[in-house]
Enzyme design. Structure first.
Site, PDB file in Angstrom:
ATOM      1  N   ARG A  61     114.406  89.669  35.158  1.00 17.43           N
ATOM      2  CA  ARG A  61     114.769  90.827  35.896  1.00 17.43           C
ATOM      3  C   ARG A  61     113.814  91.281  36.805  1.00 17.43           C
ATOM      4  O   ARG A  61     114.192  91.734  37.760  1.00 17.43           O
ATOM      5  CB  ARG A  61     115.520  91.783  35.130  1.00 17.43           C
ATOM      6  CG  ARG A  61     116.928  91.530  34.583  1.00 17.43           C
ATOM      7  CD  ARG A  61     117.509  92.614  33.583  1.00 17.43           C
ATOM      8  NE  ARG A  61     116.619  92.020  32.307  1.00 17.43           N
ATOM      9  CZ  ARG A  61     116.836  92.797  31.239  1.00 17.43           C
ATOM     10  NH1 ARG A  61     117.103  93.985  31.216  1.00 17.43           N
ATOM     11  NH2 ARG A  61     116.244  92.159  30.263  1.00 17.43           N
ATOM     12  N   GLU A  98     109.928  95.219  22.636  1.00 15.46           N
ATOM     13  CA  GLU A  98     110.572  96.177  21.707  1.00 15.46           C
ATOM     14  C   GLU A  98     111.513  95.546  20.623  1.00 15.46           C
ATOM     15  O   GLU A  98     111.648  95.866  19.695  1.00 15.46           O
ATOM     16  CB  GLU A  98     111.653  96.669  22.692  1.00 15.46           C
ATOM     17  CG  GLU A  98     112.056  98.151  21.896  1.00 15.46           C
ATOM     18  CD  GLU A  98     113.331  98.917  22.941  1.00 15.46           C
ATOM     19  OE1 GLU A  98     113.436  98.594  24.081  1.00 15.46           O
ATOM     20  OE2 GLU A  98     113.762  99.779  22.455  1.00 15.46           O
TER      21      GLU A  98
HETATM   22  P1  AMP Z   1     108.511  96.219  27.047  1.00 17.60           P
HETATM   23  O1  AMP Z   1     107.604  94.926  27.085  1.00 17.60           O
HETATM   24  O2  AMP Z   1     108.598  96.614  25.458  1.00 17.60           O
HETATM   25  O3  AMP Z   1     108.030  97.063  27.995  1.00 17.60           O
HETATM   26  O4  AMP Z   1     110.011  95.587  27.268  1.00 17.60           O
HETATM   27  C1  AMP Z   1     110.470  95.315  28.671  1.00 17.60           C
HETATM   28  C2  AMP Z   1     111.126  94.236  28.979  1.00 17.60           C
HETATM   29  O5  AMP Z   1     112.025  94.080  27.987  1.00 17.60           O
HETATM   30  C3  AMP Z   1     111.640  94.321  30.267  1.00 17.60           C
HETATM   31  O6  AMP Z   1     111.820  93.190  30.873  1.00 17.60           O
HETATM   32  C4  AMP Z   1     113.084  94.759  29.873  1.00 17.60           C
HETATM   33  O7  AMP Z   1     113.952  94.195  30.869  1.00 17.60           O
HETATM   34  C5  AMP Z   1     113.417  94.277  28.607  1.00 17.60           C
HETATM   35  N1  AMP Z   1     113.760  95.588  27.673  1.00 17.60           N
HETATM   36  C6  AMP Z   1     113.180  96.108  26.797  1.00 17.60           C
HETATM   37  N2  AMP Z   1     113.927  97.101  26.173  1.00 17.60           N
HETATM   38  C7  AMP Z   1     115.222  97.431  26.909  1.00 17.60           C
HETATM   39  C8  AMP Z   1     116.243  98.014  26.851  1.00 17.60           C
HETATM   40  N3  AMP Z   1     116.459  98.791  26.029  1.00 17.60           N
HETATM   41  N4  AMP Z   1     117.189  97.802  27.860  1.00 17.60           N
HETATM   42  C9  AMP Z   1     117.174  96.845  28.604  1.00 17.60           C
HETATM   43  N5  AMP Z   1     115.932  96.096  28.655  1.00 17.60           N
HETATM   44  C10 AMP Z   1     114.822  96.323  28.005  1.00 17.60           C
END
Ligand code: AMP
Length: 173
Positions: A61, A98
């Site tokens: 994305r 996450e």
């Molecule tokens: P992070 O590395 O934990 O900051 O996760 C960010 C990445 O995971 C991004 O590419 C987001 O698109 C996806 N992502 C993580 N958590 C979510 C969520 N709750 N809803 C949508 N996309 C998420």
């Protein structure tokens, strides 16, 4: 923070892709040109203010937001891709998500030494993905001048993970 058209369009999907995760579905924003354009305009403004010389998009994305941003800002676009997708010589970073772990890679010539890079993704959760992209840019000799995203999940404290890099999030949940 301004009232964004995108705010009312973001769809919460509970328990996706795992129980306990509230997934922020951004697809309705992409289907609304005015809302999508507004997001791109605001990210372009920030990237320009930070003096960006290259836009780095994180698969997948981050590509959706990063490519129109780069074109509108008239800047080169560099891809941080998932494992095994890039054909040429590359460097790799593994990071915790996450929900799970992931690996991102960049071509060794994607960033020129000293180039000011602005990293883009749709959403910052823990900040792990953006931090991995930051590490790739740094290892290639670039300077990360900012990270821009449409959505920040503030309760996951991603800004702490990205300490030292200005984070520009258009919406906070
Ligand atoms: P992070 O590395 O934990 O900051 O996760 C960010 C990445 O995971 C991004 O590419 C987001 O698109 C996806 N992502 C993580 N958590 C979510 C969520 N709750 N809803 C949508 N996309 C998420």
């Amino acid at each position: 923070m301004p009232n964004l058209l995108a705010e009312a369009l973001i769809r919460d999907v509970p328990d996706f892709p795992k129980p306990g995760i509230l997934f922020k579905d951004i697809t309705p924003v992409l289907e609304d040109p005015a809302a999508f354009q507004e997001v791109i305009d605001l990210l372009v403004e920030d990237a320009k203010a930070k003096g960006a010389e290259v836009i780095v998009g994180i698969e997948s994305r981050g590509f959706v937001f990063g490519t129109p941003l780069a074109l509108q800002a008239k800047l080169p676009f560099a891809m941080a891709r998932k494992l095994g997708k890039l054909p040429y010589e590359k460097i790799t970073e593994e990071y915790a998500l996450e929900y799970g772990t992931n690996i991102v890679e960049m071509h060794i010539d994607a960033i020129k030494p000293g180039q000011k890079a602005y990293i883009v993704d749709d959403l910052m959760a823990t900040g792990g993905t953006a931090a991995a992209a930051r590490n790739l840019v740094a290892r290639l000799g670039g300077e990360v001048v900012g990270f821009g995203c449409m959505i920040e999940l503030t309760f996951l404290d991603g800004r702490k993970t990205l300490e030292g890099i200005p984070v520009h999030a258009l919406l906070q949940f």
